[in-house]
Design a protein around this motif. Structure first.
Motif, PDB file in Angstrom:
ATOM      1  N   THR A 146       0.707  -1.458   0.036  1.00 46.53           N
ATOM      2  CA  THR A 146      -0.010   0.009   0.033  1.00 46.53           C
ATOM      3  C   THR A 146       0.710   1.262   0.098  1.00 46.53           C
ATOM      4  O   THR A 146       0.373   2.274   0.346  1.00 46.53           O
ATOM      5  CB  THR A 146      -0.770   0.057   1.232  1.00 46.53           C
ATOM      6  N   GLY A 147       1.997   1.309  -0.415  1.00 44.37           N
ATOM      7  CA  GLY A 147       2.975   2.437  -0.395  1.00 44.37           C
ATOM      8  C   GLY A 147       3.623   2.662   1.026  1.00 44.37           C
ATOM      9  O   GLY A 147       3.166   2.243   2.183  1.00 44.37           O
ATOM     10  N   VAL A 148       4.607   3.462   1.034  1.00 44.77           N
ATOM     11  CA  VAL A 148       5.338   4.078   2.341  1.00 44.77           C
ATOM     12  C   VAL A 148       4.551   5.297   2.830  1.00 44.77           C
ATOM     13  O   VAL A 148       4.488   6.256   2.021  1.00 44.77           O
ATOM     14  CB  VAL A 148       6.849   4.347   1.762  1.00 44.77           C
ATOM     15  N   ASP A 149       4.198   5.512   4.144  1.00 43.16           N
ATOM     16  CA  ASP A 149       3.652   6.557   4.498  1.00 43.16           C
ATOM     17  C   ASP A 149       4.777   7.566   5.301  1.00 43.16           C
ATOM     18  O   ASP A 149       4.379   8.657   5.322  1.00 43.16           O
ATOM     19  CB  ASP A 149       2.717   6.022   5.687  1.00 43.16           C
ATOM     20  N   LEU A 150       5.946   6.978   5.586  1.00 42.60           N
ATOM     21  CA  LEU A 150       6.745   7.829   6.225  1.00 42.60           C
ATOM     22  C   LEU A 150       8.281   7.156   6.086  1.00 42.60           C
ATOM     23  O   LEU A 150       8.699   6.312   6.066  1.00 42.60           O
ATOM     24  CB  LEU A 150       6.644   8.081   7.718  1.00 42.60           C
ATOM     25  N   ILE A 151       9.177   8.443   5.680  1.00 49.24           N
ATOM     26  CA  ILE A 151      10.438   8.037   5.539  1.00 49.24           C
ATOM     27  C   ILE A 151      11.319   8.551   6.554  1.00 49.24           C
ATOM     28  O   ILE A 151      11.247  10.000   6.782  1.00 49.24           O
ATOM     29  CB  ILE A 151      11.037   8.359   3.991  1.00 49.24           C
ATOM     30  N   ILE A 152      12.444   7.811   7.222  1.00 48.98           N
ATOM     31  CA  ILE A 152      13.032   8.279   8.360  1.00 48.98           C
ATOM     32  C   ILE A 152      14.777   8.181   7.981  1.00 48.98           C
ATOM     33  O   ILE A 152      14.956   6.985   7.293  1.00 48.98           O
ATOM     34  CB  ILE A 152      12.805   7.599   9.787  1.00 48.98           C
ATOM     35  N   MET A 153      15.351   9.126   8.355  1.00 48.06           N
ATOM     36  CA  MET A 153      16.785   9.242   8.327  1.00 48.06           C
ATOM     37  C   MET A 153      17.404   9.823   9.480  1.00 48.06           C
ATOM     38  O   MET A 153      17.249  11.082   9.445  1.00 48.06           O
ATOM     39  CB  MET A 153      17.295   9.942   6.912  1.00 48.06           C
ATOM     40  N   ALA A 154      18.323   9.274  10.116  1.00 53.67           N
ATOM     41  CA  ALA A 154      18.989   9.885  11.187  1.00 53.67           C
ATOM     42  C   ALA A 154      20.698   9.808  11.114  1.00 53.67           C
ATOM     43  O   ALA A 154      20.951   8.649  10.748  1.00 53.67           O
ATOM     44  CB  ALA A 154      18.829   9.260  12.367  1.00 53.67           C
ATOM     45  N   ASP A 155      21.319  10.930  10.555  1.00 51.60           N
ATOM     46  CA  ASP A 155      22.604  10.880  10.606  1.00 51.60           C
ATOM     47  C   ASP A 155      23.091  10.213   9.384  1.00 51.60           C
ATOM     48  O   ASP A 155      23.809   9.425   9.482  1.00 51.60           O
ATOM     49  CB  ASP A 155      23.294  10.482  11.971  1.00 51.60           C
ATOM     50  N   VAL A 156      22.649  10.338   8.192  1.00 50.25           N
ATOM     51  CA  VAL A 156      23.104   9.783   6.983  1.00 50.25           C
ATOM     52  C   VAL A 156      23.772  10.758   6.123  1.00 50.25           C
ATOM     53  O   VAL A 156      24.079  10.322   5.087  1.00 50.25           O
ATOM     54  CB  VAL A 156      21.585   9.457   6.173  1.00 50.25           C
ATOM     55  N   THR A 157      24.475  11.692   6.768  1.00 50.13           N
ATOM     56  CA  THR A 157      25.174  12.647   6.066  1.00 50.13           C
ATOM     57  C   THR A 157      26.628  12.559   6.224  1.00 50.13           C
ATOM     58  O   THR A 157      27.407  13.277   5.640  1.00 50.13           O
ATOM     59  CB  THR A 157      24.993  14.111   6.324  1.00 50.13           C
ATOM     60  N   TYR A 158      27.354  11.456   7.100  1.00 48.98           N
ATOM     61  CA  TYR A 158      28.521  11.608   7.435  1.00 48.98           C
ATOM     62  C   TYR A 158      29.599  11.257   5.992  1.00 48.98           C
ATOM     63  O   TYR A 158      30.763  11.484   6.187  1.00 48.98           O
ATOM     64  CB  TYR A 158      28.964  10.497   8.326  1.00 48.98           C
ATOM     65  N   ASN A 159      28.968  10.565   5.078  1.00 50.55           N
ATOM     66  CA  ASN A 159      29.781  10.268   3.827  1.00 50.55           C
ATOM     67  C   ASN A 159      29.104  10.978   2.500  1.00 50.55           C
ATOM     68  O   ASN A 159      28.123  10.399   2.039  1.00 50.55           O
ATOM     69  CB  ASN A 159      29.836   8.592   3.696  1.00 50.55           C
ATOM     70  N   ILE A 160      29.758  12.138   2.108  1.00 55.30           N
ATOM     71  CA  ILE A 160      28.885  12.714   1.159  1.00 55.30           C
ATOM     72  C   ILE A 160      29.228  11.841  -0.242  1.00 55.30           C
ATOM     73  O   ILE A 160      28.501  12.242  -1.505  1.00 55.30           O
ATOM     74  CB  ILE A 160      29.584  14.263   1.107  1.00 55.30           C
ATOM     75  N   ASP A 161      30.100  10.932  -0.435  1.00 53.45           N
ATOM     76  CA  ASP A 161      29.935  10.215  -1.618  1.00 53.45           C
ATOM     77  C   ASP A 161      29.073   9.491  -2.006  1.00 53.45           C
ATOM     78  O   ASP A 161      28.605   8.947  -3.010  1.00 53.45           O
ATOM     79  CB  ASP A 161      31.357   9.261  -1.380  1.00 53.45           C
ATOM     80  N   VAL A 162      28.079   9.042  -0.816  1.00 51.27           N
ATOM     81  CA  VAL A 162      26.950   8.278  -0.922  1.00 51.27           C
ATOM     82  C   VAL A 162      25.637   8.891  -1.296  1.00 51.27           C
ATOM     83  O   VAL A 162      24.702   8.454  -1.507  1.00 51.27           O
ATOM     84  CB  VAL A 162      26.710   7.346  -0.091  1.00 51.27           C
ATOM     85  N   PHE A 163      25.683  10.504  -1.432  1.00 56.41           N
ATOM     86  CA  PHE A 163      24.612  11.033  -1.591  1.00 56.41           C
ATOM     87  C   PHE A 163      23.809  11.099  -2.810  1.00 56.41           C
ATOM     88  O   PHE A 163      22.659  10.760  -2.988  1.00 56.41           O
ATOM     89  CB  PHE A 163      24.887  12.814  -1.524  1.00 56.41           C
ATOM     90  N   PRO A 164      24.486  10.729  -4.022  1.00 57.57           N
ATOM     91  CA  PRO A 164      23.852  10.287  -5.168  1.00 57.57           C
ATOM     92  C   PRO A 164      22.999   9.219  -5.148  1.00 57.57           C
ATOM     93  O   PRO A 164      21.748   9.150  -5.290  1.00 57.57           O
ATOM     94  CB  PRO A 164      24.838  10.169  -6.329  1.00 57.57           C
ATOM     95  N   ALA A 165      23.722   8.213  -4.665  1.00 59.62           N
ATOM     96  CA  ALA A 165      22.841   6.755  -4.257  1.00 59.62           C
ATOM     97  C   ALA A 165      21.505   7.101  -3.399  1.00 59.62           C
ATOM     98  O   ALA A 165      20.504   6.657  -3.752  1.00 59.62           O
ATOM     99  CB  ALA A 165      23.580   6.101  -3.727  1.00 59.62           C
ATOM    100  N   LEU A 166      21.802   7.871  -2.265  1.00 64.41           N
ATOM    101  CA  LEU A 166      20.798   8.220  -1.218  1.00 64.41           C
ATOM    102  C   LEU A 166      19.563   9.099  -2.189  1.00 64.41           C
ATOM    103  O   LEU A 166      18.398   8.652  -1.861  1.00 64.41           O
ATOM    104  CB  LEU A 166      21.452   8.834  -0.261  1.00 64.41           C
ATOM    105  N   ILE A 167      20.007   9.853  -2.655  1.00 66.17           N
ATOM    106  CA  ILE A 167      18.978  10.777  -3.544  1.00 66.17           C
ATOM    107  C   ILE A 167      18.106   9.795  -4.687  1.00 66.17           C
ATOM    108  O   ILE A 167      16.876  10.089  -4.658  1.00 66.17           O
ATOM    109  CB  ILE A 167      19.816  11.886  -4.350  1.00 66.17           C
ATOM    110  N   ARG A 168      18.831   8.893  -5.259  1.00 65.52           N
ATOM    111  CA  ARG A 168      17.988   8.008  -5.996  1.00 65.52           C
ATOM    112  C   ARG A 168      17.214   7.340  -5.311  1.00 65.52           C
ATOM    113  O   ARG A 168      15.985   6.906  -5.900  1.00 65.52           O
ATOM    114  CB  ARG A 168      19.083   7.000  -7.064  1.00 65.52           C
ATOM    115  N   THR A 169      17.577   6.402  -4.271  1.00 64.60           N
ATOM    116  CA  THR A 169      16.741   5.850  -3.191  1.00 64.60           C
ATOM    117  C   THR A 169      15.630   6.677  -2.847  1.00 64.60           C
ATOM    118  O   THR A 169      14.298   6.128  -2.803  1.00 64.60           O
ATOM    119  CB  THR A 169      17.472   5.291  -2.184  1.00 64.60           C
TER     120      THR A 169
END
Length: 221
Positions: A129-152
């Motif tokens: 039925t889909g996602v109602d809420l996305i949570i992220m805590a402290d996911v910014t420590y490695n800026i190299d993964v930002f493009p993959a995180l944005i795609r997700t």
């Protein structure tokens, strides 16, 4: 509630200030001590206080599992008495973190609401039925993964949501709850990247941390 961390150099196996701060914020939010602190969270507030709609949450980069387990305990025990009510939380991280996450889930299983199950969601339709809420805590420590995180984030938010109360698809993407504590100003480029896919974060709270900068709570909807 007991959560184990490891004393290795692996950053995904530590308990960080942002996760602790988010647990504090979730407690106040779920128990109604803060109500809905912003219009952007009105939908989440209604979801948490509804009597029938299922709640589907995904946490990206759960680390030790602290936030997802805390939410499962807090929210699950709040709604378990409602007929037909379901709370589904999917905690995600790198493969190296999974054994520790599973250990912490099992260590706290006695605190979960009756009927709670622990499943490995691989190869399954996580949220019919889909996602109602996305949570992220402290996911910014490695800026190299930002493009993959944005795609997700883009893929999750593109899927339609269906609510049982109205029996139809909801076109708005799910809100994103982001908790952040600055270590390097370059980490804030994540907000610029999110803006490019129409995820516009608004700060809604500051929480004192264990020294240094405060913990910042953001929501995008």
């Amino acid at each position: 509630m007991v959560v184990r961390e490891e004393t290795s150099y692996d950053l995904d196996k530590k308990i960080w200030d942002s996760g602790m701060g988010l647990c504090s914020w979730i407690h106040d939010f779920v128990t109604g001590q803060s109500g809905s602190p912003s219009p952007e969270l009105d939908f989440v507030w209604q979801l948490f206080t509804s009597d029938s709609d299922p709640i589907n949450v995904i946490e990206l980069g759960t680390g030790t599992g602290l936030v997802s387990i805390w939410l499962a305990v807090s929210l699950g025990n709040k709604v378990h008495s409602s007929q037909g009510r379901q709370v589904k939380i999917v905690a995600t991280d790198l493969p190296s973190a999974i054994p520790l996450i599973e250990h912490n889930i099992q260590s706290n299983a006695h605190l979960f609401a009756p009927g709670t199950t622990d499943e490995n969601p691989v190869e399954k339709d996580l949220f019919p039925t889909g996602v109602d809420l996305i949570i992220m805590a402290d996911v910014t420590y490695n800026i190299d993964v930002f493009p993959a995180l944005i795609r997700t984030l883009g893929r999750i938010r593109a899927a339609p949501r269906v609510t049982s109360a109205v029996g139809r698809k909801v076109t708005q993407p799910p809100p994103v709850l982001l908790v952040y504590k600055e270590r390097d100003s370059a980490e804030r480029t994540l907000f610029d990247l999110c803006n490019e896919i129409s995820i516009n974060f608004k700060i809604i709270s500051h929480i004192p941390g264990a020294g240094g900068n405060p913990i910042e709570v953001y929501v995008a909807s």
